[in-house]
Structure formats: structure tokens, C-alpha cells
Scaffold this motif. Sequence first.
Motif, PDB file in Angstrom:
ATOM      1  N   SER A  75       0.814  -1.220   0.000  1.00 29.06           N
ATOM      2  CA  SER A  75       0.000   0.000   0.000  1.00 29.06           C
ATOM      3  C   SER A  75       0.845   1.266   0.000  1.00 29.06           C
ATOM      4  CB  SER A  75      -0.922   0.011   1.227  1.00 29.06           C
ATOM      5  OG  SER A  75      -0.165   0.028   2.416  1.00 29.06           O
ATOM      6  N   ARG A  77       2.875   2.532  -2.202  1.00 26.74           N
ATOM      7  CA  ARG A  77       2.912   3.332  -3.429  1.00 26.74           C
ATOM      8  C   ARG A  77       1.821   4.395  -3.417  1.00 26.74           C
ATOM      9  NH1 ARG A  77       3.869   0.431  -9.060  1.00 26.74           N
ATOM     10  NH2 ARG A  77       5.827   0.144  -7.946  1.00 26.74           N
ATOM     11  N   ALA A  78       0.612   3.999  -3.025  1.00 30.65           N
ATOM     12  CA  ALA A  78      -0.486   4.967  -2.973  1.00 30.65           C
ATOM     13  C   ALA A  78      -0.212   6.050  -1.936  1.00 30.65           C
ATOM     14  CB  ALA A  78      -1.796   4.252  -2.657  1.00 30.65           C
ATOM     15  N   ARG A  79       0.344   5.627  -0.786  1.00 28.62           N
ATOM     16  CA  ARG A  79       0.652   6.609   0.261  1.00 28.62           C
ATOM     17  C   ARG A  79       1.759   7.554  -0.184  1.00 28.62           C
ATOM     18  NH1 ARG A  79       2.971   4.129   4.254  1.00 28.62           N
ATOM     19  NH2 ARG A  79       2.863   1.973   3.532  1.00 28.62           N
ATOM     20  N   ARG A  80       2.746   7.033  -0.914  1.00 33.08           N
ATOM     21  CA  ARG A  80       3.852   7.871  -1.378  1.00 33.08           C
ATOM     22  C   ARG A  80       3.377   8.868  -2.438  1.00 33.08           C
ATOM     23  NH1 ARG A  80       8.088   4.208   0.053  1.00 33.08           N
ATOM     24  NH2 ARG A  80       7.503   3.746   2.205  1.00 33.08           N
ATOM     25  N   GLU A  81       2.358   8.494  -3.207  1.00 28.89           N
ATOM     26  CA  GLU A  81       1.843   9.400  -4.224  1.00 28.89           C
ATOM     27  C   GLU A  81       1.201  10.627  -3.581  1.00 28.89           C
ATOM     28  OE1 GLU A  81      -0.763   7.079  -6.638  1.00 28.89           O
ATOM     29  OE2 GLU A  81       0.859   6.164  -7.816  1.00 28.89           O
ATOM     30  N   ARG A  82       0.700  10.458  -2.353  1.00 27.70           N
ATOM     31  CA  ARG A  82       0.086  11.584  -1.647  1.00 27.70           C
ATOM     32  C   ARG A  82       1.114  12.369  -0.837  1.00 27.70           C
ATOM     33  NH1 ARG A  82      -3.594   7.387  -0.480  1.00 27.70           N
ATOM     34  NH2 ARG A  82      -2.812   7.258   1.657  1.00 27.70           N
TER      35      ARG A  82
END
Length: 305
Positions: A75, A77-82
Motif C-alpha cells: 500500500s 505506493r499509494a501513500r507515497r503518491e500523496r
Amino acid sequence: MGTVATSPDGTVGERRQLINVAYRLLGSLTEAEDAVQDAYARWYGLPRSQQEEILSPGAWLTTVTSRICLDLLGSARARRERYVGVWLPEPLPDRTEWDHAGSVDPTGWADPADQIVLNESVAMAFLVVLESMTPAERVAFVLHEVFRYPFAEVAGILGRTPAACKQLAASARRRVRAARAPVAATGQADVVRHVKEAWETKDIAALVDLLDPAAVMTADGGGMVGTVLRPVEGGARIGQYMVAIADMAPGLELLERSVNGVPGLVAQRAGVVVTVASFDVAGGRVTRIWAVRNPEKLRPWAGEG
């Protein structure tokens, strides 16, 4: 979790190993501690009869911790995108360099930062390479190459065959080989000391001479403090940026300190650590600078001085 610290079943002795595994898998001391606490919670949530059926509680806890980390990596990757700007691993201090002993929290746990074995497998350059791997590659590589778990055990954690896990580790190994190995700490210490001296005197020419022409500086402020959101490329640009920072931050004190077991610099203002910088050096020049400024990632450095 205070009951864990006084538990008679011996599982508390596994915590140091679990923290070391989880930090290398996640690159975050905070997340590593949460993952280990979660694993212990699951262990103590088992009926006593099930606990007694488990031949090796330590192996069980390692498996559960690794699976929790695998889910978190999935998960991430999604957190890093934010995430605002570039995400960097949390830097670790070497408490033997500071004047106080490691702290203990109210539950009886030693400070997690004091539990990490500082060796080449936690150097910032190495952790950044780990960040480039897929979650499965990272788990296979860390467990087998760093902690020497056999592929049969890794397979049970990843839910794949031992042969598939061997391939994952080999792929990860190629990524590591592609990244240049760091120089000996003694050589790096001299370069870092010269960087500190040039930075303190705002000597741009000296800084540029110490920086590789193709050097890259990456900063992590997490959107909580001011910093560049993209890497600064080129020795000349980095030197100018560093002097500009010194001009804007009067009273900044630079300390030579080990960062993740490798010579680095710590910047303090009014006794509070505001930046922790890691370096990679080749041929007597700095090739990479990783500057962590996100206050949430500097919690292990609180009270240092």
C-alpha cells in the motif's frame, strides 16, 4: 502492551530481531515499531492452547511481522503518491555518540532506535536501493541476504515457491549490484568533515570542489517544513543551495554524527535537530546527499545534542 514486557513465554526476547527485520523492510522506524506491536498483539490474541502448539514462537512472530510489512509495502505506493515531495527512509542515530543512555518507554520497552543493529544493511544508500524493489523482492532479499533465512521459510511468508523466492532475491541482488558500494567509513568521514567546514564558512568554491559534478541532493520535508520538492542536480547548484540555506538559517549548528551507521551531518537550531544529512562518496567526492527534514522522521533524534 505492558504485559508483553513481563511475559514468561520468552517472546519479548524476539523484539530486537523483529524491529531489525521490520525497519529494513519498511525504511521507517515508526512503521516498524507498529508492525512489531501488531505481531505481538496477534500472538497474545491466540488461545494458550494454540500458542503451545507453535514450536518456535520467534519464527511465528517473524513470519507475521514480515507479512504485515509486505502488506504495508503493497500500500506504500499509494501513500507515497500523496506524500509532499520525495519520501526518504527515516534516519537513525548512533546513541553511543550522544551523552545519554537509550530511553525506555512506560511499557518497559527500550527505545526502538536503540534496538537497530547499525551496519551496511541500514546505510541510507542501501535503504534507497531497497525502495526501488517490488515488495516481494524486498522481502525475499532482506530475509535471505541480510538475515540468512532459507528460501523455504521465505516461501512460506510470501506464499510462493522456494524457487520463485530465489529468483526474486536474485533480481533484487542485481539492483543492489547496479548501485555502487559505499566507500569505507574512514574515507567518508574525512569528506563529510570537509563539507561541514566549507558549509560553515559559506565557501561555495570549496563545496563545489567536494561535490561530484553530477552529484544529486534529495530532501524530505514531508510538506511540514520548507525544502526543495525535487532533487537538486549538479555540484555547482547544490553548493549554491547549501550556502543559501546557511544564509537563511542563522544560528544553525552542524555536528558530525553517524547516520544509519555511516558518517553524516546533523543540523541543530536552539538545540533541536532540524535536519539529518546522509552522504554517499566516491573518489573523494560527494555523489549523493539525502537530507531528512520531516520532523516526524526526526523523532529518534529528539533530545540529542
